[in-house]
Structures are given as structure tokens and as C-alpha cells.
Write an enzyme that holds these catalytic residues in place. Structure first.
Site: not given
Ligand code: BG6
Length: 500
Positions: A56, A161, A190-191, A253, A349
């Protein structure tokens, strides 16, 4: 017989325009464009490519390029020089507008045609929705309305996600999407699945014959999966306070890492064969009993030597928030291979360190033939798969100490990625973006996978919603979660391994 459809083969990347919705946001600047820039610098993008940002915020092409440049400089794995950036930046352009406004879509369609002419992108498009999830349906509806995602072979849709907030919303989303586009066009990210070390779980298990005979209830005592973070919620308090640790990390994850660890060998490394085996694991996970789950929320404390505020004092977080920032679960995979073997998973966290690790703890030897004094230091075998940081695989064995009779001592056979392969590992987004351009969906979540993962956590989320926690905050920032997390394992005569 396996059907090697065109979308399942490992081809080179197809020429394409990558259209990023939500292009003025953080994800584009910190992850997507830096990943594309690194791929470009390594000559791994197709010759025909262009990147179109849509959002936007009004911005010219040049302003968009300047907006992205610091992100590329800071976050890209590969660093180019000025000339590299300028050549790459020619492929970047920007279209501003409101997703609900038809004028935006007319403009976008015309712009994509121009990209085809200018860069030889041959009508292929990857639409990357780096937007809040509420916009997924409105955007895909518009794509469908203007007809630019009609051809399943030419267009792909990438969704970030969270995919739904619970099982019902994920189902609705899947259903609506299925009326607009074909499932084979949808790439749900899902990275974690793009991380090299996560993918390596499969090569470790299925390219080595020695583990498979041991990979079962007969030899494995239990498995632990930890994803610990030092960071708090940073600027994402608004999103996180509605999500919490189970929705944010476990539903996706951690369960995916569990699937890769527990799955049966696939008969081929094609998208559907692999995903079928992964979804089988999720279907076998027994509903989590409340007594097998611990939730926590951080109060003020100290992380890595710096003072940290309480979760409830974070920006955009309710002062009386009951959202969990830590969760630990004991899960069981009810199938022939894993019956009775606990899988302990935890994430949080503001824990003492950033570490993601899978530990496969093997059973003790059935009989100690050595003199008790010789095995005083003895410990059962353990395979540690360190996902990040200091990516490695370590196997704990017992060796005889030199010169001390038969006294044995535990040591690690330790394989470290950085020592062996040198260069930094590709970022997960590089792998995933390349797979989108190749049309390989192996590392992306299928509709049924997402729903099965929600089914695993729903009973617990519903239970927690009905019984609010009465002890939050229950761990200090910088501690390994609440004491109940330790008690969860202690009652089984075990302890968390990462905090050793
Ligand atoms: C994300 C979460 O999918 O993954 C975050 O939304 C998290 O809260 C992150 O910090 C962690 O990813 P990585 O690759 O840093 O372990």
C-alpha cells in the site's frame, strides 16, 4: 509405481517474475530479498527473472530499491559490490495500491506483461504472500478474478505462516483456497524445512545404513527436541500475544522436526512420497494429555548479560496477558516403531541461549560386563543433531581411557559443518525460493499436513484456554523455563539435555 509428475522433479529454476505482496514489510527486507540477492550473486537464479513488490505504501521503483538495499547489505549471506547491486536492482520494481482496489490489479497485470517482455520471464509467476494472514484470501481471490493464476503450470502461490489460528480456521482457509487455485500451486512455508541441517536429518537417516536398525523403540530410550531463543517478542508483540509458543513454534517447526526424526523411509524423494510419510507421523501422535504439557511466561530477568523486561511489559502485549512464551510437551507417536518412546519437545523465548537441537538418547547396554569402578563414568549412547547454531552432528560413545585398565569414558564423534564445508550454510529462504522456482514442493506443507499438525495441538490449546494459568509469569527471562518443565522429565527419571 511412483508417478514422477513434472512438479516433483528436481529441475533447474524456471524463469519467472516473483511478485511479493507485503513488499514494504520486514520479511521482504530481511529475508526474501536478501535470499534472492545471494542466489543472484551465486548465479543460481534463472537468467529470466524479475522481482515486483506490491504494497500500500506509495513508493517509486528507485525508492523501493533504496529501501531494500540496507537489508541486502546486512542480511544477505553473499555480499556483492555496488555494481552487483545496481545490476540486481534493475530487476526490482514496485506497484503501490490497495489489494481491494481493482485498479491495482489492472496495473499489476499490465506490469507483469512488461516484465515478460523486458526480462524474458515467459508468463511464469510466483506470488509470494508476505502479508498478514487475513489478506491471503482477498489476494488469492483477486489473482483468480483477474485470471493470472489460472495456469497451474505457470503460477505458484507462496504463503507465509501462520496458516490459520486453529484447526477450524486452517480448514476454512484450505477449503477457500481450493476453490480458487489448485493445491499443486500452493507452497506453504515452514522455514525450518529449508534449513540445511533440518534437511540433513533425512540424509543422515536414509543415506546411512547403520542408523535404521537402531531407530526404534527397541534401542531408543527417548528423543528430545529443543528450540530455544534468547530473543523476546521484539516488535511482534501484537501478533505473538494472539499466538503463543505452541501456535508460533510447536504446531509448525517443532512438529516438522519431529516428523523428520520419526518418519518411515520414503520410497522416493518426491514431494508427495516424503509428505505422505511425514503426515503419517502426525496422524500417529496421541492427543497431548494436560499432565504432559507445561506452559510458561517470562518475567523480568537477565539474558546474555543484559537486563530483560517481562513479557507483559513488551510493546503491544496485554498487561495481564496469559499467553505462553514457553511450552514443553511429552508426546507419543503411537505406531509400531515408536510405541512408548517419549518425544519431549520444548521451545521458549528469553531462554539462556539460542539453540535448536534434536537429541536421540539410546538405551543403556543390557548388561555391564565391566567392573563397577571401570564404568563409573559410563553414559548411554546419544546422537545429537544440532540444527543451529554451530551446526553439527555428534555421537556419544564410550572409549577406554588409555592406561587405566578397562576404565571407560564418554567421548563424542563430532562432525561440524563449518569445519568441513567452510562457507556459511545457505539461508533457509534461499533453498525454499529456489524450490518454488523449480516447482519442487517437498519442503512445503501440504493442506493435510497443516491440518494434521493443528489436530495434534488443538486439544491442548482448548484445554489451556479453558483453564487460565494462575502463576504467570513463572520463569525469569534467562532461565530454562518454569521449574515444572524440569519436573516433566524428572518424573520419568530423565532431564533436559541441552541445559547440561
Ligand atoms: C518464526 C517464529 O517462525 O520462527 C518466531 O514466528 C521465531 O517467533 C522464529 O523467532 C525462529 O526462527 P529461527 O530460524 O531464528 O530459529
Amino acid at each position: 509405481m511412483i508417478n514422477h509428475s513434472s512438479t516433483e522433479q528436481h529441475n533447474g529454476p524456471d524463469p519467472a517474475v516473483i511478485v511479493i505482496f507485503g513488499a514494504s514489510g520486514d520479511l521482504t527486507q530481511r529475508k526474501i530479498v536478501p535470499a534472492l540477492y545471494s542466489l543472484y550473486l551465486e548465479n543460481r537464479l534463472p537468467a529470466g527473472f524479475a522481482i515486483v513488490g506490491v504494497a500500500r505504501t506509495p513508493m517509486s521503483d528507485d525508492a523501493f530499491r533504496e529501501h531494500l538495499r540496507p537489508g541486502a547489505a546486512q542480511f544477505a549471506r553473499r555480499k556483492g559490490d555496488d555494481a552487483d547491486w545496481r545490476t540486481f536492482a534493475q530487476r526490482l520494481s514496485y506497484v503501490a495500491g490497495d489489494y481491494r482496489d481493482d485498479a491495482l490489479w489492472q496495473q499489476l497485470v499490465a506490469h507483469l506483461d512488461q516484465c515478460d517482455e523486458a526480462w524474458g520471464t515467459a508468463r511464469r509467476r510466483a506470488f509470494y504472500l508476505a502479508t498478514p494472514p487475513a489478506l491471503f484470501v482477498p489476494i488469492v481471490e483477486q489473482l483468480s478474478r483477474v485470471g493470472i493464476c489460472r495456469d497451474c503450470n505457470l503460477t505458484r502461490i507462496v504463503l507465509e505462516k501462520p496458516f490459520g489460528h486453529d484447526l477450524a480456521s486452517a480448514r476454512t482457509l484450505n477449503h477457500v483456497l481450493s476453490t480458487l487455485v489448485n493445491e499443486s500451486q500452493i507452497y506453504r512455508i515452514d522455514h525450518y524445512l529449508g534449513k540445511e541441517t533440518v534437511q540433513n536429518i533425512q540424509s543422515l537417516r536414509f543415506a546411512n545404513a547403520i542408523f535404521e536398525p537402531l531407530w526404534n523403540r527397541r534401542y531408543v530410550d527417548h528423543i528430545q527436541i529443543t528450540a530455544a531463543e534468547q530473543l523476546g517478542v521484539e516488535h511482534r508483540g501484537g501478533y505473538y500475544d494472539q499466538a503463543g509458543a505452541v501456535r508460533d513454534m510447536i504446531q509448525n517447526h517443532l512438529l516438522q522436526m519431529l516428523c523428520l526424526t520419526a518418519m518411515e523411509p520414503p520410497i522416493a524423494f518426491t514431494a508427495d512420497e516424503v509428505r505422505n510419510k511425514m503426515v503419517d507421523v502426525l496422524r500417529a501422535v496421541a492427543p497431548v494429555a494436560p499432565v504432559d504439557a507445561v506452559r510458561g511466561q517470562y518475567g523480568p530477568g537477565n539474558v546474555g548479560g543484559a537486563a530483560a523486561i517481562a513479557y507483559r511489559a513488551e510493546r503491544e502485549v496485554a498487561a495481564t496477558s496469559q499467553t505462553e512464551t514457553f511450552a514443553a510437551l511429552r508426546l507419543f507417536v503411537d505406531n509400531w516403531r515408536w510405541q512408548g518412546v517419549p518425544f519431549y519437545v520444548r521451545t521458549g523465548k528469553r531462554l539462556p541461549s539460542k539453540v535448536t537441537e534434536i537429541a536421540v538418547q539410546f538405551r543403556p547396554v543390557p548388561h555391564q560386563a565391566f567392573a563397577p569402578a571401570d564404568v563409573a563414568d559410563w553414559q548411554p549412547n546419544r546422537l545429537v543433531i544440532r540444527i543451529q547454531p554451530q551446526e553439527r552432528i555428534a555421537l556419544r560413545l564410550q572409549v577406554k581411557q588409555p592406561g587405566r585398565g578397562m576404565h571407560v569414558e564418554p567421548v563424542y564423534l563430532d562432525f561440524c559443518y563449518a569445519d568441513y564445508f567452510g562457507a556459511a550454510l545457505p539461508d533457509a529462504y534461499e533453498t525454499l525460493l529456489l524450490d518454488v522456482l523449480r516447482g519442487d514442493a517437498t519442503l512445503f506443507m501440504r493442506a493435510d499436513q497443516v491440518e494434521a499438525a493443528w489436530s495434534v495441538v488443538m486439544p491442548l490449546l482448548e484445554h489451556w484456554a479453558s483453564v487460565p494459568p494462575d502463576d504467570f509469569p513463572n520463569y525469569a527471562a534467562g532461565a530454562w523455563g518454569p521449574p515444572a518443565a524440569d519436573a516433566l522429565l524428572e518424573r520419568d527419571g530423565r532431564r533436559w539435555l541441552v541445559s547440561e
